[in-house]
Scaffold this active site. Structure first.
Site, PDB file in Angstrom:
ATOM      1  N   CYS A 142      14.139  -5.553  -9.584  1.00 45.46           N
ATOM      2  CA  CYS A 142      13.658  -4.182  -9.697  1.00 45.46           C
ATOM      3  C   CYS A 142      14.139  -3.218  -8.377  1.00 45.46           C
ATOM      4  O   CYS A 142      14.198  -1.940  -8.646  1.00 45.46           O
ATOM      5  CB  CYS A 142      12.114  -4.324  -9.483  1.00 45.46           C
ATOM      6  SG  CYS A 142      11.676  -5.127  -8.143  1.00 45.46           S
TER       7      CYS A 142
ATOM      8  N   GLU B  34       3.172  -3.623 -10.246  1.00 43.44           N
ATOM      9  CA  GLU B  34       4.755  -3.479  -9.699  1.00 43.44           C
ATOM     10  C   GLU B  34       5.748  -3.413 -10.892  1.00 43.44           C
ATOM     11  O   GLU B  34       5.870  -4.423 -11.769  1.00 43.44           O
ATOM     12  CB  GLU B  34       5.011  -4.892  -9.037  1.00 43.44           C
ATOM     13  CG  GLU B  34       4.213  -4.964  -7.696  1.00 43.44           C
ATOM     14  CD  GLU B  34       4.170  -4.309  -6.598  1.00 43.44           C
ATOM     15  OE1 GLU B  34       5.232  -3.193  -6.811  1.00 43.44           O
ATOM     16  OE2 GLU B  34       3.859  -4.501  -5.620  1.00 43.44           O
TER      17      GLU B  34
END
Ligand code: NAD
Length: 552
Positions: free
Chosen positions: A301, A267
């Site tokens: 993010c 990720e």
């Protein structure tokens, strides 16, 4: 801070049995024997506590300990494991004030964000998976379409990997590791968590909550330390690696995993685009842009970084974004009214300032913000709105891990889509429009792991929604059933319902069998039905596959 409430919590909580390392309040460390990492308040740079760093040489033993605990754990029924996870939910709930306080002090984020984006997510994941995992992980029947295989019954069975390594970042220091740890254990794995060296207290607390909930010793362990400890953890060969962090570290981990053939989920970073179409509700879209760009001080993010807005509404939308940005209250998490806290460290602030400087030198215009706020503390940067941007600027190509939104005016949706897709990152995106069907059309053309129409980022809080990206944003998924399935290996099990009959394809090959096999192919795939039946009934036809003479 010697004797602070946090230090006392960490020292006195008493149940550190599942920990690979123990935290120390400052005054208890007179003769440090091992390397230490510091828990620092980013609002003041004050050291809150120190933690012993796990030495890389300890990791093989930590993994062995995990393997031993995992065997007994995997032998429990899924329902029993879910009961533990429900107890974990209760432990998180009972200790919620400690959770919130630890996150706000160590990550600097406002209390509201610590509740919405960290505490609630962990609670909801534990609750959801304790109820849903039995359904999602039970053996799954696999119907066979092929006529020759109808005599068999097949299932998928989901088995744990063993010990999974979770290497976590500092920006959501509790919810990211927690959601992954919960999925890991419910699926029957043991966990070694390596929290970020910038958030050791949150990592410690995540591990300790499993101990407080009564999980077996060794099932969840926490290895503290910096990148070298993370690298050593991968070298110690866990059965799967879940990494959340930067692209450059992700590349190193992917290489290390590849050398050992360890499966991984990565990720990584994002450069999320927001597309504002002319029919969007501009009040809503501008509020979303400001929140989506600046929550967690832009250190998310899936925060909004690039905004592509249709020409006809660009002026009004930009004015609203600037107005709303000016109203934001910046301050430390100890100020209950602060909406945006500090950045995590000064070196992150330097990076964001460099990107702003580069953009300005190339013609961008800072409409609001862009300056440090030293009177508030060492790591405060104003929320910043920038216009006149283009793709040649670092600000539009690299991830910006800070409170900056860049507004780019486009002629119409196709140009917005083209610009949004012109990035190595592909994590998430959002589309703003009054026409949901049009929103879906745009969404289907965006290169991203997820797209929200008329909202931003909140899919991360939906337990059923998968999270993950493509390209430079990584691979694999967390959250949802897809994320849970990353925690298991799939085994196909098959039972033959005619065990006393030798199979048609076994030895005893003859010219007749080869001919019958050819006819079998005709029977299954010839274009016309009449031809197919002829292949079955003619002499020397497909029946010869079923009623075989020569077998050994
Ligand atoms: P980072 O890559 O610096 O560190 C992440 C973790 O990896 C830390 O625990 C660190 O100690 C460890 N690490 C560093 N070098 C290592 C090595 N060689 N081997 C093994 N482990 C190593 O990232 P960060 O600064 O902590 O986090 C910010 C980044 O994370 C941003 O790019 C952000 O976009 C990304 N992120 C992504 C998601 C997502 O879900 N896609 C979520 C949060 C953050």
């Amino acid at each position: 801070m010697a004797g602070s409430a946090e230090s006392r919590d960490w020292r006195e909580s008493g149940r550190i049995v599942n920990m690979a390392v123990r935290p120390h309040s400052l005054e208890s460390l007179s003769t440090p024997a091992k390397a230490q990492i510091e828990s620092v308040d980013p609002a003041t740079n004050e050291v809150l506590a120190r933690f012993e760093s796990t030495s890389p040489e300890e990791l093989p033993a930590i993994l062995a300990h995990g393997r031993q605990a995992q065997r007994a754990w995997a032998a429990l029924s899924l329902r029993e494991r879910c009961t533990y996870v429900a107890r974990l939910r209760d432990a998180i709930f009972e200790n919620r004030e400690e959770v919130i306080r630890t996150i706000t002090r160590e990550a600097g984020k406002p209390r509201t964000e610590a509740i919405f984006a960290e505490l609630l997510l962990a609670l909801d994941t534990a609750d959801f998976l304790s109820r849903r995992a039995p359904k999602w992980l039970r053996p799954e029947r696999v119907p066979h379409h092929n006529l020759a295989m109808k005599t068999k019954v097949g299932w998928l069975e989901y088995e744990p990997h063993g010990v999974v390594a979770i290497i976590a970042p500092w920006n959501y220091p509790f919810s990211i590791p927690m959601t992954e740890m919960i999925a890991a254990v419910v699926a029957g794995n043991a966990v070694v968590l390596k929290p970020s060296e910038l958030s050791p207290a949150c990592g410690w607390l995540a591990g300790d909550l499993f101990a407080r909930a009564g999980f077996p010793a060794g099932l969840v362990q926490v290895a503290q330390g910096a990148g070298d400890v993370g690298a050593a953890l991968v070298e110690a060969a866990p059965d799967k690696v879940f990494f959340t962090g930067s692209v450059s570290t992700g590349e190193r981990i992917a290489e290390a995993c590849a050398r050992k053939l360890i499966p991984s989920v990565l990720e990584l970073g994002g450069k999320d685009a927001m597309i504002v179409l002319a029919d969007a509700d501009l009040e809503m879209a501008s509020s979303a842009a400001v929140w989506g760009g600046f929550m967690n001080c832009g250190q998310t993010c899936i925060s909004i970084e690039r905004i592509y807005v249709e020409q006809s509404i660009a002026k009004r939308f930009t004015e609203l974004c600037v107005e709303k940005t000016k109203k934001l209250r910046v301050g430390p998490s100890t100020d209950p009214d602060a909406e945006m806290g500090p950045m995590i460290r000064e070196r992150q602030l330097d990076k964001v300032e460099e990107q702003i400087r580069d953009a300005v030198e190339r013609g961008a215009k800072v409409l609001v913000g862009g300056k440090r706020r030293p009177e508030l503390g060492p790591n405060f940067l104003e929320p910043t709105v920038i216009a006149n941007v283009h793709v040649a600027m670092r600000l539009m190509r690299e991830e910006t891990f800070g409170p900056v939104i860049a507004i780019d005016i486009v002629e119409a949706a196709p140009q917005a889509i083209e610009r949004a897709n012109n990035s190595p990152f592909a994590l998430s995106a959002s589309v703003w429009t009054a026409n949901a069907a049009r929103g879906r059309q745009v969404a289907s053309r965006l290169r991203a792991g997820s797209v929200m129409i008329n909202d931003v980022a909140s899919y991360y809080g939906i337990c059923e929604a998968p999270h993950g990206g493509r390209g430079a944003s990584g691979w694999g998924r967390t959250h949802s059933r897809l994320g849970l399935l990353e925690m298991v290996q799939v085994k196909y099990v098959d039972v033959d319902r005619l065990p006393r009959i030798a199979k048609s394809w076994w030895y005893g090959y003859t010219r007749d069998l080869a001919q019958a096999a050819e006819q079998w192919v005709e029977f299954l795939f010839a274009p016309r039905r009449a031809r197919r039946w002829a292949a079955m009934v003619r002499k020397g036809g497909a029946r010869g596959v079923i009623f075989r003479g020569d077998r050994i």
